[in-house]
Design an enzyme around this catalytic site. Structure first.
Site, PDB file in Angstrom:
ATOM      1  N   ASP A   1       0.769  -1.171  -0.265  1.00  0.00           N
ATOM      2  CA  ASP A   1       0.409  -0.240   0.356  1.00  0.00           C
ATOM      3  C   ASP A   1       0.738   1.621   0.187  1.00  0.00           C
ATOM      4  O   ASP A   1       2.193   0.885   0.070  1.00  0.00           O
ATOM      5  CB  ASP A   1      -0.902   0.077   1.716  1.00  0.00           C
TER       6      ASP A   1
ATOM      7  N   GLY B   1       4.149   1.416  -1.978  1.00  0.00           N
ATOM      8  CA  GLY B   1       4.852   2.139  -2.995  1.00  0.00           C
ATOM      9  C   GLY B   1       3.298   2.335  -3.674  1.00  0.00           C
ATOM     10  O   GLY B   1       2.068   2.175  -3.391  1.00  0.00           O
TER      11      GLY B   1
ATOM     12  N   PHE C   1       0.729   1.474  -6.897  1.00  0.00           N
ATOM     13  CA  PHE C   1       0.426   0.408  -7.519  1.00  0.00           C
ATOM     14  C   PHE C   1       0.162   1.576  -9.260  1.00  0.00           C
ATOM     15  O   PHE C   1       0.030   0.066 -10.396  1.00  0.00           O
ATOM     16  CB  PHE C   1      -1.114  -0.066  -7.269  1.00  0.00           C
TER      17      PHE C   1
ATOM     18  N   HIS D   1     -12.657  -0.692  -7.949  1.00  0.00           N
ATOM     19  CA  HIS D   1     -13.944   0.515  -7.858  1.00  0.00           C
ATOM     20  C   HIS D   1     -13.530   1.672  -7.858  1.00  0.00           C
ATOM     21  O   HIS D   1     -14.248   2.164  -7.332  1.00  0.00           O
ATOM     22  CB  HIS D   1     -15.050  -0.306  -7.202  1.00  0.00           C
TER      23      HIS D   1
HETATM   24  N1  SAH Z   1      -8.388  -3.545   0.441  1.00  0.00           N
HETATM   25  C1  SAH Z   1      -8.411  -3.361   1.768  1.00  0.00           C
HETATM   26  C2  SAH Z   1      -8.202  -1.270   1.356  1.00  0.00           C
HETATM   27  C3  SAH Z   1      -9.546  -0.655   0.438  1.00  0.00           C
HETATM   28  S1  SAH Z   1      -9.455   0.894   0.321  1.00  0.00           S
HETATM   29  C4  SAH Z   1      -9.652  -3.287   1.732  1.00  0.00           C
HETATM   30  O1  SAH Z   1     -10.834  -3.824   1.076  1.00  0.00           O
HETATM   31  O2  SAH Z   1     -10.096  -3.287   3.354  1.00  0.00           O
HETATM   32  C5  SAH Z   1      -7.613   0.994  -1.166  1.00  0.00           C
HETATM   33  C6  SAH Z   1      -7.064   1.166  -0.719  1.00  0.00           C
HETATM   34  O3  SAH Z   1      -6.300   1.193  -1.959  1.00  0.00           O
HETATM   35  C7  SAH Z   1      -6.773   2.645   0.421  1.00  0.00           C
HETATM   36  O4  SAH Z   1      -5.917   1.627   2.072  1.00  0.00           O
HETATM   37  C8  SAH Z   1      -5.418   3.162   0.064  1.00  0.00           C
HETATM   38  O5  SAH Z   1      -4.537   2.997   0.844  1.00  0.00           O
HETATM   39  C9  SAH Z   1      -5.168   2.519  -0.980  1.00  0.00           C
HETATM   40  N2  SAH Z   1      -3.996   3.173  -2.469  1.00  0.00           N
HETATM   41  C10 SAH Z   1      -5.171   4.582  -2.561  1.00  0.00           C
HETATM   42  N3  SAH Z   1      -4.246   4.946  -3.752  1.00  0.00           N
HETATM   43  C11 SAH Z   1      -3.049   3.719  -3.634  1.00  0.00           C
HETATM   44  C12 SAH Z   1      -1.980   3.518  -4.707  1.00  0.00           C
HETATM   45  N4  SAH Z   1      -1.335   4.208  -5.822  1.00  0.00           N
HETATM   46  N5  SAH Z   1      -0.883   2.593  -4.490  1.00  0.00           N
HETATM   47  C13 SAH Z   1      -1.174   1.156  -3.367  1.00  0.00           C
HETATM   48  N6  SAH Z   1      -1.818   1.473  -2.850  1.00  0.00           N
HETATM   49  C14 SAH Z   1      -3.198   2.517  -2.525  1.00  0.00           C
END
Ligand code: SAH
Length: 340
Positions: free
Chosen positions: A202, A228, A230, A248
């Protein structure tokens, strides 16, 4: 209990006033009222003093909540828990306190007030109100980010058990939780699949706070943490890439770029598991469709997708939709592999 039949206009008004009740529940959750009633009934004066609130005002909120079965008043005007109120206790097995707080905070509550703006312009009401996207905002507001990630932990607590019932994760040696937040899902999975290893990935500002959750599940030794974005790359070498509530949040181009980065990182036998609601044609349940509107107001380009829409973005990322596994919760597992 006999449920009274209201005339239609009254039924509609009840729906419209839903936000009054929503804010009352939020206030009780935020003040931790349910936690304070676990050891027995308390008066509003006692509750107000424990929560630094105004007794008369708190009394009015408690009275309103009791009128719908959340808390109940004793003859001596003390309040006690009801089964609904127990769901607001922090340590209840089905606690939704973190989620109630998140939905009632300005980031979501005020944003929904901008739905009309979103419908007229097609743009995210969140960006209009806060001047940046949700995740940029969280990066700058640690308290709000903590509330959001704790709420995501709660959603995993409620949903991962249902996903494990419906889908066999046991063949995966290495699971990569992409955008895995504080790591609740990887924690639950590794606790169950003791032979597996995990990588929690994350943004740095999120990973910096994940240790308590990993410790809670006793998986610190078996879970690597990687910081990092994604949109740049994801850690290589996973047998399965888990994307729970990630796709989403983004428009098609951004979603495809995340999927392409997973595809690039994974071995030929790897799988990508998107974990999300799927909008069904003739959907009788309205949850996915309401959730779609939530994504619309909160994230630019955010949306829930139909099977055909998932298929299209997967194809553009060089992937193939293998199957959609539904669970007893509304979350589905959309399994995909590299296109052969
Ligand atoms: N998968 C987790 C969190 C979902 S919320 C769950 O279901 O509980 C979306 C997540 O994407 C958050 O933790 C946010 O920090 C992460 N996120 C947002 N942009 C990101 C990026 N550019 N790279 C990595 N993670 C990211």
């Amino acid at each position: 209990m006999v449920i009274p039949q209201f005339p239609l206009h009254i039924e509609l008004l009840q729906m419209v006033k839903g936000y009054w009740l929503s804010q009352c529940i939020y206030v009780a959750a935020k003040l931790g009222i349910a936690d304070r009633l676990k050891n027995g009934p308390l008066s509003c004066t006692e509750l107000a003093s424990a929560t630094q609130s105004d007794p008369q005002s708190l009394h009015r909120v408690m009275r309103a909540l009791a009128s719908v079965g959340i808390f109940t008043a004793t003859e001596s005007q003390q309040y006690t828990l009801t089964p609904l109120a127990e769901c607001l206790c922090s340590d209840a097995s089905h606690s939704i306190r973190n989620m109630v707080i998140m939905w009632g905070e300005p980031e979501f509550y005020q944003t929904w007030g901008g739905l009309l703006h979103s419908v007229k312009t097609g743009k995210s009401a969140f960006e209009e109100r806060f001047g940046m996207n949700l995740f940029e905002y969280y990066q700058q507001n640690p308290t709000a980010a903590e509330i959001f990630e704790q709420s995501m932990n709660t959603s995993s607590e409620l949903e991962v058990a249902a996903m494990m019932e419906a889908y066999d994760f046991s063949s995966f040696q290495t699971l990569v939780d992409v955008g895995g937040g504080y790591g609740k899902m990887i924690g639950i999975l590794l606790q169950r699949y003791t032979h597996s290893h995990g990588i929690l990935f994350d943004e740095p500002y999120v990973i910096d706070h994940c240790l308590p959750t990993l410790k809670e599940h006793g998986i610190v030794e078996r879970c690597e943490v990687v910081r990092g974005s994604f949109f740049e790359s994801v850690p290589p070498g996973g047998d399965a890439y888990l994307l729970k509530y990630i796709i989403h949040n983004w428009d098609d181009d951004q979603a495809i770029s995340i999927l392409k980065n997973c595809r690039q990182a994974m071995p030929a036998h790897g799988k990508i598991l998107i974990m999300e609601k799927v909008i069904l044609e003739n959907d009788t349940s309205s949850l996915a469709k309401m959730s779609d509107l939530n994504m619309f107001v909160v994230c630019p380009g955010g949306k829930e997708r139909t099977e055909a829409e998932f298929k299209a973005i997967l194809e553009q990322a060089g992937l193939e939709l293998a199957r959609i596994v539904s669970t007893t919760e509304e979350i589905c597992i959309i399994e995909s592999t590299i296109r052969g």
